[in-house]
Design an enzyme around this catalytic site. Structure first.
Site, PDB file in Angstrom:
ATOM      1  N   THR A 204     -10.472 -41.101  -5.944  1.00  0.00           N
ATOM      2  CA  THR A 204     -10.727 -42.419  -6.524  1.00  0.00           C
ATOM      3  C   THR A 204     -11.791 -42.348  -7.616  1.00  0.00           C
ATOM      4  O   THR A 204     -12.657 -41.490  -7.574  1.00  0.00           O
ATOM      5  CB  THR A 204     -11.212 -43.337  -5.385  1.00  0.00           C
ATOM      6  OG1 THR A 204     -10.128 -43.539  -4.500  1.00  0.00           O
ATOM      7  CG2 THR A 204     -11.730 -44.667  -5.870  1.00  0.00           C
ATOM      8  N   GLY A 256     -13.814 -42.681  -0.475  1.00  0.00           N
ATOM      9  CA  GLY A 256     -13.748 -42.023   0.820  1.00  0.00           C
ATOM     10  C   GLY A 256     -12.647 -42.624   1.665  1.00  0.00           C
ATOM     11  O   GLY A 256     -11.755 -43.309   1.139  1.00  0.00           O
TER      12      GLY A 256
HETATM   13  N1  ASP Z   1     -11.175 -45.180  -0.739  1.00  0.00           N
HETATM   14  C1  ASP Z   1      -9.840 -44.894  -1.164  1.00  0.00           C
HETATM   15  C2  ASP Z   1      -8.862 -45.466  -0.167  1.00  0.00           C
HETATM   16  O1  ASP Z   1      -9.091 -45.358   1.019  1.00  0.00           O
HETATM   17  C3  ASP Z   1      -9.565 -43.449  -1.322  1.00  0.00           C
HETATM   18  C4  ASP Z   1     -10.555 -42.712  -2.162  1.00  0.00           C
HETATM   19  O2  ASP Z   1     -11.720 -43.069  -2.237  1.00  0.00           O
HETATM   20  O3  ASP Z   1     -10.142 -41.720  -2.797  1.00  0.00           O
HETATM   21  O4  ASP Z   1      -7.839 -45.952  -0.586  1.00  0.00           O
END
Ligand code: ASP
Length: 337
Positions: A204, A256
């Site tokens: 992300t 995360g």
């Molecule tokens: N937080 C994002 C999700 O759970 C994933 C990420 O941070 O890469 O969709």
């Protein structure tokens, strides 16, 4: 040419005006080729400069956040926009959100598949609708009307991401195949978890900016988690969980395992800890991540306050991250200590 510092310093000597992340996860130096490291560093630097140029020319923190995130969304290196991961159904469903610290206006989109830069749609929701979050085809119809660029879903196609999906799906099958044999399950479960998290590397992207008027803004954009199904939505488009900004405390963008960030309302928690416990930005950010660790959730966050204090804690092996100060000094970090 500004100095690029590859240290782990979270304490710059001068005011930080923009901080970004490109996701946290099992990012280890031993698995990284010099070319890959260089590619990530260059893209993070480009994103920082894009946002910084906006701030320098007097644009708002919202525009700076958008500019920085657009660069990362257009790169296949990150799990957002062009690099979004695949769902179980081999589609891409993206989420994004933005918040303005000056007036707490916010906008978000969830589960969109035809918007080239989902953060642009989130900004449009904030500026051009009376809503905070729109999802799916409705969000896409709104975005089109608002003048946001749409693309054919084939724009997001990626062989690398497809291989990642297949690996995750194969492993899920493998773990079920071993069901019933405790010894086997234990060792393969451990392996499975390592590889699974690796493949679900949280790529992300996010940014927090402080403009010349002292206003903060924060934004986050993601493809979510590989192999997700049932229109799963994570923390990234949820105001308070993945993104939050309030000039009175700070701006925050998280990355995360989204389910845990939703349960701990992490982005808002940083602000609440500052307001209620009078913690500094760094102390509040560290405590919010400690709570994540206690709950079992992996990831990290970036935070920036109106004085230009920055924090970038994470409980994973690494987090792509960087900031730029008022005078243009750049820090970029990838690994943990
Ligand atoms: N937080 C994002 C999700 O759970 C994933 C990420 O941070 O890469 O969709």
């Amino acid at each position: 040419m500004a100095n690029i510092v590859h240290s782990q310093s979270n304490n710059p000597n001068e005011k930080v005006v923009l901080v970004i992340h490109g996701g946290a996860g099992t990012i280890l130096k031993k698995n990284m080729s010099p070319e890959k490291e260089e590619a990530y560093t260059a893209k993070l630097e480009e994103a920082l400069r894009a946002g910084y140029n906006k701030l320098n020319s007097g644009s708002s923190s919202i525009e700076a956040v958008q500019a920085a995130i657009n660069i990362m969304e257009d790169s296949p290196l990150f799990n957002a926009g062009k690099g979004a991961v695949y769902t179980n159904a081999e589609t891409q469903e993206m989420d994004a959100s933005i918040m303005n610290g000056a007036d707490k206006q916010a906008g978000a989109v969830g589960g969109v598949s035809t918007i080239k830069n989902p953060i642009d749609a989130a900004v449009a929701v904030m500026n051009q609708s009376e809503h905070v979050m729109l999802t799916g085809q409705g969000a896409e119809a709104f975005a089109e009307k608002a003048g946001v660029e749409l693309v054919d879903p084939s724009y997001f196609k990626s062989d690398v991401r497809m291989r990642q999906l297949k690996r995750v799906q194969d492993k899920e099958k493998a773990i079920l195949d071993h069901d019933g044999d405790r010894g086997e399950v234990n060792s393969s479960e451990e392996e499975f978890n390592i590889d699974f998290i690796e493949d679900r590397k949280f790529g992300t992207v996010g940014a927090v900016a402080l403009d010349k008027n002292g206003n903060l803004a924060a934004g986050t954009s993601t493809g979510g988690m590989t192999n997700k199904r049932y229109n799963r939505v994570g923390d990234s488009p949820i105001i308070g969980a993945g993104t939050y900004a309030d000039n009175q405390c700070c701006g925050v963008s998280c990355t995360g395992h989204g389910e845990y960030f939703i349960r701990n309302v992490v982005a808002y928690d940083v602000c609440a800890l500052m307001n209620y416990k009078q913690l500094s930005t760094a102390e509040a950010a560290a405590e919010a991540i400690e709570k994540q660790t206690a709950l079992g959730g992996s990831g990290g966050l970036i935070a920036l306050d109106a004085e230009g204090n920055v924090a970038m804690p994470f409980n994973t092996a690494g987090m792509y991250r960087g900031y730029i100060t008022e005078s243009g000094e750049i820090f970029i970090g990838i690994y943990g200590d």
